[in-house]
Write a protein that holds these residues in place. Structure first.
Motif, PDB file in Angstrom:
ATOM      1  N   CYS A  95      45.742 118.957  55.681  1.00  0.00           N
ATOM      2  CA  CYS A  95      45.888 119.791  54.464  1.00  0.00           C
ATOM      3  C   CYS A  95      47.161 120.630  54.466  1.00  0.00           C
ATOM      4  O   CYS A  95      47.662 121.012  53.405  1.00  0.00           O
ATOM      5  CB  CYS A  95      44.706 120.747  54.338  1.00  0.00           C
ATOM      6  N   ASP A 138      35.520 114.670  53.603  1.00  0.00           N
ATOM      7  CA  ASP A 138      35.350 115.657  52.525  1.00  0.00           C
ATOM      8  C   ASP A 138      36.694 116.058  51.913  1.00  0.00           C
ATOM      9  O   ASP A 138      36.825 116.192  50.692  1.00  0.00           O
ATOM     10  CB  ASP A 138      34.636 116.911  53.041  1.00  0.00           C
ATOM     11  N   VAL A 139      37.693 116.256  52.784  1.00  0.00           N
ATOM     12  CA  VAL A 139      39.041 116.632  52.319  1.00  0.00           C
ATOM     13  C   VAL A 139      39.621 115.518  51.437  1.00  0.00           C
ATOM     14  O   VAL A 139      40.178 115.773  50.367  1.00  0.00           O
ATOM     15  CB  VAL A 139      39.970 116.893  53.536  1.00  0.00           C
ATOM     16  N   ASP A 142      37.886 115.303  48.052  1.00  0.00           N
ATOM     17  CA  ASP A 142      38.286 116.404  47.185  1.00  0.00           C
ATOM     18  C   ASP A 142      39.652 116.148  46.546  1.00  0.00           C
ATOM     19  O   ASP A 142      39.820 116.258  45.334  1.00  0.00           O
ATOM     20  CB  ASP A 142      38.315 117.703  48.015  1.00  0.00           C
ATOM     21  N   SER A 143      40.642 115.780  47.383  1.00  0.00           N
ATOM     22  CA  SER A 143      41.998 115.604  46.847  1.00  0.00           C
ATOM     23  C   SER A 143      42.131 114.321  46.026  1.00  0.00           C
ATOM     24  O   SER A 143      42.874 114.289  45.044  1.00  0.00           O
ATOM     25  CB  SER A 143      43.045 115.644  47.962  1.00  0.00           C
ATOM     26  N   ALA A 145      39.815 113.040  44.187  1.00  0.00           N
ATOM     27  CA  ALA A 145      39.111 113.262  42.912  1.00  0.00           C
ATOM     28  C   ALA A 145      39.967 114.067  41.950  1.00  0.00           C
ATOM     29  O   ALA A 145      40.046 113.760  40.759  1.00  0.00           O
ATOM     30  CB  ALA A 145      37.790 113.978  43.166  1.00  0.00           C
ATOM     31  N   SER A 146      40.634 115.113  42.470  1.00  0.00           N
ATOM     32  CA  SER A 146      41.366 116.013  41.573  1.00  0.00           C
ATOM     33  C   SER A 146      42.858 115.700  41.492  1.00  0.00           C
ATOM     34  O   SER A 146      43.529 116.078  40.529  1.00  0.00           O
ATOM     35  CB  SER A 146      41.197 117.458  42.058  1.00  0.00           C
ATOM     36  N   ASN A 149      45.738 119.242  46.173  1.00  0.00           N
ATOM     37  CA  ASN A 149      45.226 119.761  47.442  1.00  0.00           C
ATOM     38  C   ASN A 149      45.350 121.284  47.414  1.00  0.00           C
ATOM     39  O   ASN A 149      46.424 121.815  47.155  1.00  0.00           O
ATOM     40  CB  ASN A 149      46.043 119.183  48.613  1.00  0.00           C
ATOM     41  N   THR A 150      44.227 121.960  47.629  1.00  0.00           N
ATOM     42  CA  THR A 150      44.232 123.428  47.624  1.00  0.00           C
ATOM     43  C   THR A 150      43.991 123.934  49.034  1.00  0.00           C
ATOM     44  O   THR A 150      43.049 123.494  49.695  1.00  0.00           O
ATOM     45  CB  THR A 150      43.132 123.967  46.679  1.00  0.00           C
ATOM     46  N   ARG A 159      48.520 125.492  46.182  1.00  0.00           N
ATOM     47  CA  ARG A 159      47.987 124.309  45.513  1.00  0.00           C
ATOM     48  C   ARG A 159      49.153 123.373  45.239  1.00  0.00           C
ATOM     49  O   ARG A 159      50.155 123.790  44.656  1.00  0.00           O
ATOM     50  CB  ARG A 159      47.311 124.742  44.212  1.00  0.00           C
ATOM     51  N   GLN A 180      29.926 107.922  48.982  1.00  0.00           N
ATOM     52  CA  GLN A 180      30.830 108.693  48.112  1.00  0.00           C
ATOM     53  C   GLN A 180      32.283 108.268  48.317  1.00  0.00           C
ATOM     54  O   GLN A 180      33.059 108.191  47.381  1.00  0.00           O
ATOM     55  CB  GLN A 180      30.746 110.203  48.393  1.00  0.00           C
ATOM     56  N   ARG A 184      35.169 105.832  45.931  1.00  0.00           N
ATOM     57  CA  ARG A 184      36.507 106.328  45.575  1.00  0.00           C
ATOM     58  C   ARG A 184      37.549 105.208  45.615  1.00  0.00           C
ATOM     59  O   ARG A 184      38.608 105.318  44.995  1.00  0.00           O
ATOM     60  CB  ARG A 184      36.952 107.425  46.548  1.00  0.00           C
TER      61      ARG A 184
END
Length: 327
Positions: A95, A138-139, A142-143, A145-146, A149-150, A159, A180, A184
């Protein structure tokens, strides 16, 4: 496998490729080789996030500050980044984290970009993805999907864009992938060991030839490689003009509904992949053969597994496809 990778290069929005198969079948070699086919991209000069100067929505804050101060952004051309995500990587390394050296020497908190920043607008490759730690999964979820990266670390909030083609490979014997994460991936290719003796001999000879003299081996195939590069660039330029008839879109959705595919990602990816395949073949209109060529790659990993069913998921997709198209 090659087709899935090429289609993702033509349209990165397809969402990446998951390649599962026997060990020693050239999965990693093929994935790393795709980097040679990618055309160069234009980025903001000295921006650690490879920001696109023409896409203000997805530009990093670093580049935005640059543009407000200097009015016009300086740009440069770079090779598309191909980043390996090692299984043992820490969350900070992936990250990004606080630059300790600057904090100690200058007393200022600055952000040190991680692998997700380097992979922006490129390819993020995870070998043995089914062995990846849950917190890293999980990381990635998250990235991917959106597309951002926050990072919240020690009073710093950063961000940045993280839009990458996620490519994973693995051996199914070593364990299943979390549903999940599997969902992706836009496409899923299954590789089996070649059984034909003559083809095996050809592969062994090519490998030996490359080990003895890599340069001349690459020269031998340079012309074919350049032709493929041009074909991919032409397909990328043609893609916005490719159309798919409403009747074909209906048939794709009928297939997904009949296969009981969860969500709508299957429909979207199949539409995108069929368009990319038509563009790859220099056509502006998708036909039935394009859909048939890509639909198994797009849907095989999205089916619910029935423990009592011995039929392969690829066969099931093919059966329903033939049924819907009336064959």
């Amino acid at each position: 496998m090659k087709l899935a990778l090429i289609l993702n290069v033509i349209d990165p929005k397809i969402g990446g490729v998951m390649i599962m198969g026997d060990r020693g079948t050239g999965k990693s070699t093929t994935i790393r080789a795709i980097a040679d086919l990618l055309p160069k991209i234009r980025v903001v000069l000295d921006d650690p996030f490879n920001s696109d100067p023409h896409d203000y929505e997805n530009i990093s804050d670093h580049a935005k500050n640059f543009s407000s101060e200097k009015q016009s952004l300086q740009t440069t051309l770079i090779n598309v980044p191909m980043i390996d995500l090692p299984l043992g990587a820490t969350e900070d390394r992936v990250c990004g984290t606080i630059d300790i050296e600057k904090a100690l020497t200058e007393g200022v908190k600055t952000f040190e970009p991680g692998l997700l920043a380097k992979a922006n607008r490129g390819i993020l490759y995870v070998d043995e993805v089914n062995l990846l730690d849950d917190h890293l999964v999980d990381v990635l979820l998250d990235s991917s999907a959106s597309g951002w990266n926050t990072v919240e670390r020690e009073g710093i909030s950063i961000r940045h864009p993280a839009r990458f083609v996620l490519v994973g490979s693995g051996n199914p014997e070593e364990g299943e992938l979390r549903p999940q994460l599997l969902d992706r991936f836009g496409m899923h290719a299954e590789i089996k060991t070649v059984k034909d003796p003559s083809l095996r001999v050809q592969i062994v000879e090519q490998r030996s030839q490359f080990d003895q003299d890599p340069y001349s081996c690459m020269q031998e195939y340079a012309k074919q490689q350049d032709l493929l590069k041009l074909q991919i660039i032409d397909a990328q330029q043609l893609l916005p003009e490719v159309i798919i008839d409403f009747s074909l879109r209906m048939k794709i959705s009928q297939i997904c509904a009949k296969l009981d595919v969860d969500g709508l990602r299957g429909d979207i990816v199949t539409n995108r992949a069929a368009k990319a395949f038509a563009a790859y073949n220099s056509r502006k209109k998708v036909d039935v053969s394009d859909i048939k060529k890509v639909i198994i790659l797009c849907l095989r990993h999205r089916l619910r597994k029935d423990p009592l069913e011995s039929i392969d998921s690829g066969m099931r997709v093919q059966q329903i496809t033939n049924e819907i198209f009336g064959e």
